[in-house]
Design an enzyme around this catalytic site. Sequence first.
Site, short mmCIF file in Angstrom:
data_model
loop_
_atom_site.label_atom_id
_atom_site.label_comp_id
_atom_site.label_asym_id
_atom_site.label_seq_id
_atom_site.Cartn_x
_atom_site.Cartn_y
_atom_site.Cartn_z
N HIS A 91 7.86 6.44 2.21
CA HIS A 91 8.07 5.00 2.29
C HIS A 91 6.77 4.22 2.49
CE1 HIS A 91 10.62 1.69 2.12
NE2 HIS A 91 11.36 1.84 3.20
N ASP A 98 9.02 2.23 -2.20
CA ASP A 98 10.09 1.44 -1.59
C ASP A 98 11.46 1.94 -2.08
OD1 ASP A 98 8.35 -0.16 -0.14
OD2 ASP A 98 8.06 -1.52 -1.82
#
Length: 437
Positions: free
Chosen positions: A409, A413
Amino acid sequence: MARFELKLPKMGESIAEATITNWLKEVGDKIEADEAVLEIATDKVDSEVPSEVSGVLVEKLFSKDDLVQVGETIAIIETEANNNVEVSAPDVSEAIVEEIQKTIDVAKETVSAPVSFFESDKFFSPLVKNIAKEEGISLAELESIAGSGKDGRVTKDDILNYIKNRGSQPTNIIAPAKTVEAVKEVVKSAPVQTVSATSVNGGDEIIEMDRMRKLISGYMTASVQTSAHVQSFIEVDVTNIVKWRDRVKNTFEKREGEKLTFTPIFMEAVAKALKDYPGMNISVQGDFIIKKKDINLGMAAALPNGNLIVPVIKNADQLNLVGMAKAVNDLGNRAKLGKLKPDDTQGGTYTVTNVGSFGSVFGTPIINQPEVGILALGAIRKVPAVIETPEGDFIGIRQKMFLSHSYDHRVVDGALGGSFVKRVAEYLEAFDVNRDY
């Protein structure tokens, strides 16, 4: 007498060092050319280091468990010669490269698609390669020689016997395109290590981790500490794939000589999805993102001793299904037999792990650093499902599985991570049941 410096050979582009795990020869032992002198271990696989010359081992410069850098001299072998000049492997290699470079200029005029001895998937010692070069033996011809050495390796006697029976018909020398630095040494995975167990008060046992388990432990911990792991899950209907494979697997094996498992079909879909979403085919280096040109798929495989290794299918997007099946089977079989090369585990850009082979429906795999994503394939199960048709909906039995996508992350995304795994699912569900291999 002459003294030959046995050096730690180059074993892959990113491998700079190795640990000595066992000396196979002791000082005073006689050594034949191509005979293994010691065993070494990299961070992924183990290897034997053969001698390039015949002679007597007179000095060992490192001990067991010592860490050695590529190119360092690890032993001295005394050979029969009429001078006292020290001969080292790099000097010989440089001489070979110089001669090869001279050959390239001449061969370019007659060879339109040159290949190199150093690009072969088979291992040939510098001595054997030098003899082949001097005798004008092409790469294809050299690879056709049946080897009597360990794992079918071509020895000095093998090539000399071949030359003796070869006849006088000359063979054109094929110019190499790369230098000695591109040599790929054949190695084998670490053998099963037996570790003694210590009983504590007649009850619990304390068992020391073997070397590979210690490395895996370190990698997994470092990955969790490095990447911000997040997961996306998607269920996929693979009924068409199951039916197609059931229909063609026997003819596929008969025609291609390879078993057709589900893995190459899934790998094909992943490679396509990575081309569609190159943002998943990256790595992170500090504050920089490295976009990878090649799509190299890691294939997590369990070893017989319970440890894990990740061989890599290079340029997976350029393979058709037959090529993918051959690559998957080859790497999987060599992993089980302990015959992987160091380069087989290098250069991965994205990894796939089949948790379904152990019965798991889905999982949350840990990212294989420095990659940014890993896909877990769940078990294929028959489940009741709603089937939509123009005439209405009904309940039917379908073959379904879960895809579990873990991604970093920090740089990926949810939109990219979710879209990527969805695209893999779309390719699988749109599988053409009328396709050829």
